[in-house]
Design a protein around this motif. Structure first.
Motif, PDB file in Angstrom:
ATOM      1  N   MET A   1       0.836  -1.198   0.000  1.00  0.00           N
ATOM      2  CA  MET A   1       0.000   0.000   0.000  1.00  0.00           C
ATOM      3  C   MET A   1       0.871   1.247   0.000  1.00  0.00           C
ATOM      4  O   MET A   1       2.057   1.221   0.369  1.00  0.00           O
ATOM      5  N   THR A   2       0.262   2.345  -0.437  1.00  0.00           N
ATOM      6  CA  THR A   2       0.927   3.633  -0.436  1.00  0.00           C
ATOM      7  C   THR A   2      -0.109   4.706  -0.149  1.00  0.00           C
ATOM      8  O   THR A   2      -1.306   4.485  -0.326  1.00  0.00           O
ATOM      9  N   LEU A   3       0.336   5.856   0.313  1.00  0.00           N
ATOM     10  CA  LEU A   3      -0.541   6.979   0.621  1.00  0.00           C
ATOM     11  C   LEU A   3      -0.298   8.123  -0.364  1.00  0.00           C
ATOM     12  O   LEU A   3       0.816   8.270  -0.881  1.00  0.00           O
ATOM     13  N   ASN A   4      -1.337   8.929  -0.585  1.00  0.00           N
ATOM     14  CA  ASN A   4      -1.102  10.152  -1.345  1.00  0.00           C
ATOM     15  C   ASN A   4      -0.323  11.142  -0.480  1.00  0.00           C
ATOM     16  O   ASN A   4      -0.114  10.917   0.714  1.00  0.00           O
ATOM     17  N   ALA A   5       0.118  12.233  -1.085  1.00  0.00           N
ATOM     18  CA  ALA A   5       1.008  13.159  -0.378  1.00  0.00           C
ATOM     19  C   ALA A   5       0.358  13.787   0.839  1.00  0.00           C
ATOM     20  O   ALA A   5       1.037  14.112   1.818  1.00  0.00           O
ATOM     21  N   ALA A   6      -0.964  13.940   0.807  1.00  0.00           N
ATOM     22  CA  ALA A   6      -1.670  14.536   1.936  1.00  0.00           C
ATOM     23  C   ALA A   6      -1.994  13.526   3.023  1.00  0.00           C
ATOM     24  O   ALA A   6      -2.403  13.905   4.127  1.00  0.00           O
ATOM     25  N   GLY A   7      -1.824  12.242   2.724  1.00  0.00           N
ATOM     26  CA  GLY A   7      -2.155  11.195   3.691  1.00  0.00           C
ATOM     27  C   GLY A   7      -3.642  10.985   3.871  1.00  0.00           C
ATOM     28  O   GLY A   7      -4.074  10.419   4.874  1.00  0.00           O
ATOM     29  N   THR A   8      -4.433  11.416   2.896  1.00  0.00           N
ATOM     30  CA  THR A   8      -5.891  11.313   2.998  1.00  0.00           C
ATOM     31  C   THR A   8      -6.480  10.181   2.169  1.00  0.00           C
ATOM     32  O   THR A   8      -7.685   9.941   2.208  1.00  0.00           O
ATOM     33  N   ARG A   9      -5.643   9.502   1.405  1.00  0.00           N
ATOM     34  CA  ARG A   9      -6.110   8.394   0.569  1.00  0.00           C
ATOM     35  C   ARG A   9      -5.050   7.311   0.549  1.00  0.00           C
ATOM     36  O   ARG A   9      -3.863   7.595   0.405  1.00  0.00           O
ATOM     37  N   ALA A  10      -5.493   6.056   0.730  1.00  0.00           N
ATOM     38  CA  ALA A  10      -4.601   4.899   0.663  1.00  0.00           C
ATOM     39  C   ALA A  10      -4.917   4.089  -0.585  1.00  0.00           C
ATOM     40  O   ALA A  10      -6.082   3.955  -0.969  1.00  0.00           O
ATOM     41  N   PHE A  11      -3.888   3.544  -1.208  1.00  0.00           N
ATOM     42  CA  PHE A  11      -4.049   2.682  -2.371  1.00  0.00           C
ATOM     43  C   PHE A  11      -3.388   1.347  -2.042  1.00  0.00           C
ATOM     44  O   PHE A  11      -2.214   1.305  -1.663  1.00  0.00           O
ATOM     45  N   ILE A  12      -4.137   0.265  -2.207  1.00  0.00           N
ATOM     46  CA  ILE A  12      -3.698  -1.058  -1.774  1.00  0.00           C
ATOM     47  C   ILE A  12      -3.690  -2.011  -2.968  1.00  0.00           C
ATOM     48  O   ILE A  12      -4.728  -2.212  -3.619  1.00  0.00           O
ATOM     49  N   ALA A  13      -2.529  -2.584  -3.272  1.00  0.00           N
ATOM     50  CA  ALA A  13      -2.421  -3.568  -4.348  1.00  0.00           C
ATOM     51  C   ALA A  13      -2.866  -4.933  -3.827  1.00  0.00           C
ATOM     52  O   ALA A  13      -2.394  -5.383  -2.787  1.00  0.00           O
ATOM     53  N   ASP A  14      -3.793  -5.567  -4.563  1.00  0.00           N
ATOM     54  CA  ASP A  14      -4.314  -6.881  -4.169  1.00  0.00           C
ATOM     55  C   ASP A  14      -3.805  -7.933  -5.140  1.00  0.00           C
ATOM     56  O   ASP A  14      -4.210  -7.994  -6.301  1.00  0.00           O
ATOM     57  N   ASN A  15      -2.919  -8.789  -4.641  1.00  0.00           N
ATOM     58  CA  ASN A  15      -2.217  -9.761  -5.464  1.00  0.00           C
ATOM     59  C   ASN A  15      -3.132 -10.812  -6.061  1.00  0.00           C
ATOM     60  O   ASN A  15      -2.929 -11.258  -7.186  1.00  0.00           O
ATOM     61  N   LYS A  16      -4.142 -11.228  -5.346  1.00  0.00           N
ATOM     62  CA  LYS A  16      -5.026 -12.284  -5.832  1.00  0.00           C
ATOM     63  C   LYS A  16      -6.143 -11.735  -6.717  1.00  0.00           C
ATOM     64  O   LYS A  16      -6.507 -12.343  -7.720  1.00  0.00           O
ATOM     65  N   ALA A  17      -6.677 -10.575  -6.353  1.00  0.00           N
ATOM     66  CA  ALA A  17      -7.808 -10.021  -7.099  1.00  0.00           C
ATOM     67  C   ALA A  17      -7.386  -9.247  -8.341  1.00  0.00           C
ATOM     68  O   ALA A  17      -8.240  -8.836  -9.127  1.00  0.00           O
ATOM     69  N   ASP A  18      -6.079  -9.055  -8.529  1.00  0.00           N
ATOM     70  CA  ASP A  18      -5.574  -8.303  -9.681  1.00  0.00           C
ATOM     71  C   ASP A  18      -6.204  -6.918  -9.777  1.00  0.00           C
ATOM     72  O   ASP A  18      -6.667  -6.486 -10.838  1.00  0.00           O
ATOM     73  N   ASN A  19      -6.217  -6.207  -8.661  1.00  0.00           N
ATOM     74  CA  ASN A  19      -6.745  -4.852  -8.681  1.00  0.00           C
ATOM     75  C   ASN A  19      -6.042  -3.980  -7.651  1.00  0.00           C
ATOM     76  O   ASN A  19      -5.171  -4.433  -6.909  1.00  0.00           O
ATOM     77  N   VAL A  20      -6.423  -2.710  -7.634  1.00  0.00           N
ATOM     78  CA  VAL A  20      -5.948  -1.773  -6.628  1.00  0.00           C
ATOM     79  C   VAL A  20      -7.174  -1.159  -5.962  1.00  0.00           C
ATOM     80  O   VAL A  20      -8.073  -0.658  -6.643  1.00  0.00           O
ATOM     81  N   ILE A  21      -7.211  -1.221  -4.645  1.00  0.00           N
ATOM     82  CA  ILE A  21      -8.314  -0.662  -3.868  1.00  0.00           C
ATOM     83  C   ILE A  21      -7.896   0.705  -3.324  1.00  0.00           C
ATOM     84  O   ILE A  21      -6.790   0.862  -2.804  1.00  0.00           O
ATOM     85  N   GLY A  22      -8.787   1.691  -3.474  1.00  0.00           N
ATOM     86  CA  GLY A  22      -8.550   3.012  -2.911  1.00  0.00           C
ATOM     87  C   GLY A  22      -9.485   3.254  -1.740  1.00  0.00           C
ATOM     88  O   GLY A  22     -10.673   2.938  -1.815  1.00  0.00           O
ATOM     89  N   CYS A  23      -8.959   3.789  -0.652  1.00  0.00           N
ATOM     90  CA  CYS A  23      -9.758   4.075   0.550  1.00  0.00           C
ATOM     91  C   CYS A  23      -9.491   5.498   1.017  1.00  0.00           C
ATOM     92  O   CYS A  23      -8.367   5.986   0.929  1.00  0.00           O
ATOM     93  N   LYS A  24     -10.521   6.154   1.542  1.00  0.00           N
ATOM     94  CA  LYS A  24     -10.324   7.418   2.224  1.00  0.00           C
ATOM     95  C   LYS A  24      -9.697   7.150   3.588  1.00  0.00           C
ATOM     96  O   LYS A  24      -9.999   6.152   4.227  1.00  0.00           O
TER      97      LYS A  24
END
Length: 341
Positions: free
Chosen positions: A289-312
């Motif tokens: 996972m990684t955060l945007n510069a403001a730390g208000t959004r997380a992006f999570i790589a999902d190895n099995k689902a072949d996608n990226v999940i974004g969360c507030k």
């Protein structure tokens, strides 16, 4: 439950091992050239900042792997226009690190223990002029972190149970003086990150279910005074990120239906406290996972689902909400994600 060598196993193998073991950015506003008369005002020009981009490492052994880039919508944080960066010399890439201005990328190859550097076009996200950095002493290398000046890199060696540090020539991207950074007692370091002042490093140790912290000697890059942070709720931690001011850590539990744990960080001691589940959902086998510069959004790589999940992200509590698929395409066995910020 531990998943041996999780941080560098393909998706299918991860599931077999797991089951067999029971298991910021809106950009700078346009800059206008305001003239002194009506004609100049009528012909103002605008300079548009490059779009925010995500870089996702596809650890696909069938085609030697790829690095995919996607544009990020700054208002919704959805991904679009995903494409192959054109990175070459890849062989089961495991992670990526970017320099401060996003013009240089470093990609570690897990299978042949090489580390590649490429020039990055900030406007298009395309890679070019990829070459071997001449990094040495790599052995099952996984996560990496750079200092802000781009003059030193730290690499987690999963198989050797250590951390390697190398000096970098910022102009050429060439590495030199690679050596063991000095941390001992690790079982399977998978990812690592520096605090904002670069005085402390945090290491996700997958097979020990710990996050280890060490002091960083600024001149030599050597690590000392290493110890357990006291993080709780960990299960095969495969990725770690800090919020912008370094007061909160986010750790990905790299297991089936894994969670993202958040902990408060004592900046003086490096100790973690008040760890809890962030509430991230829609995860299958998260790896990075990684955060945007403001730390208000997380992006999570999902190895099995072949996608990226974004969360507030709630900056005050560390809680995640409104987790959704970002819409990233061309993703296959994603292992690592970083943002050009």
């Amino acid at each position: 439950m531990k998943v041996l060598n999780f941080c560098r196993i393909t998706c299918n193998t991860v599931l077999v091992v797991y089951l067999s073991m029971s298991l910021a950015l809106a950009g700078n506003p346009p800059v206008q050239n305001t003239g002194n008369n009506a004609k100049e005002n009528a012909t103002q020009t605008q300079t548009v900042a490059p779009p925010l981009r995500a870089f996702i490492v596809n650890n696909d052994l069938n085609n030697n792997g790829k690095v995919i880039q996607c544009a990020i919508d700054p208002t919704s944080e959805t991904f679009s226009n995903c494409s192959d960066t054109g990175a070459t010399k890849l062989n089961s890439p495991g992670s990526i690190a970017l320099n401060a201005d996003g013009t240089q990328a470093f990609v570690v190859n897990y299978l042949n223990n090489t580390l590649i550097q490429c020039a990055v076009n900030p406007g298009s996200g395309e890679f070019s002029h990829c070459s071997d950095t001449s990094a040495t002493k790599l052995n099952g290398a996984s996560g990496m972190t750079l200092n802000l000046l781009g003059t030193r890199i730290f690499v987690a060696n999963t198989w050797s149970h250590n951390v390697i540090e190398c000096a970098i020539d910022p102009a050429s991207g060439e590495f030199s003086n690679c050596d063991d950074a000095g941390v001992t007692g690790l079982k399977a370091p998978c990812d690592l990150t520096l605090n904002p002042t670069e005085t402390r490093i945090f290491i996700a140790d997958l097979n020990d279910n710990k996050v280890v912290q060490c002091s960083v000697e600024p001149t030599s890059g050597k690590l000392s005074n290493c110890g357990d942070t006291g993080a709780t709720g960990l299960d095969a931690p495969s990725s770690i990120a800090l919020n912008p001011d370094g007061t909160r850590a986010f750790i990905v539990n790299g297991t089936l239906h894994g969670k993202v744990i958040q902990c408060a960080v004592d900046q003086a001691s490096g100790m973690f406290s008040n760890c809890s589940d962030t509430g991230a959902n829609k995860l299958d086998v998260p790896t990075s996972m990684t955060l945007n510069a403001a730390g208000t959004r997380a992006f999570i790589a999902d190895n099995k689902a072949d996608n990226v999940i974004g969360c507030k992200v709630n900056p005050s509590t560390g809680a995640f909400s409104n987790c959704q698929d970002t819409g990233a395409t061309k993703i296959h066995v994603p292992w690592y994600i970083r943002i050009q910020s």
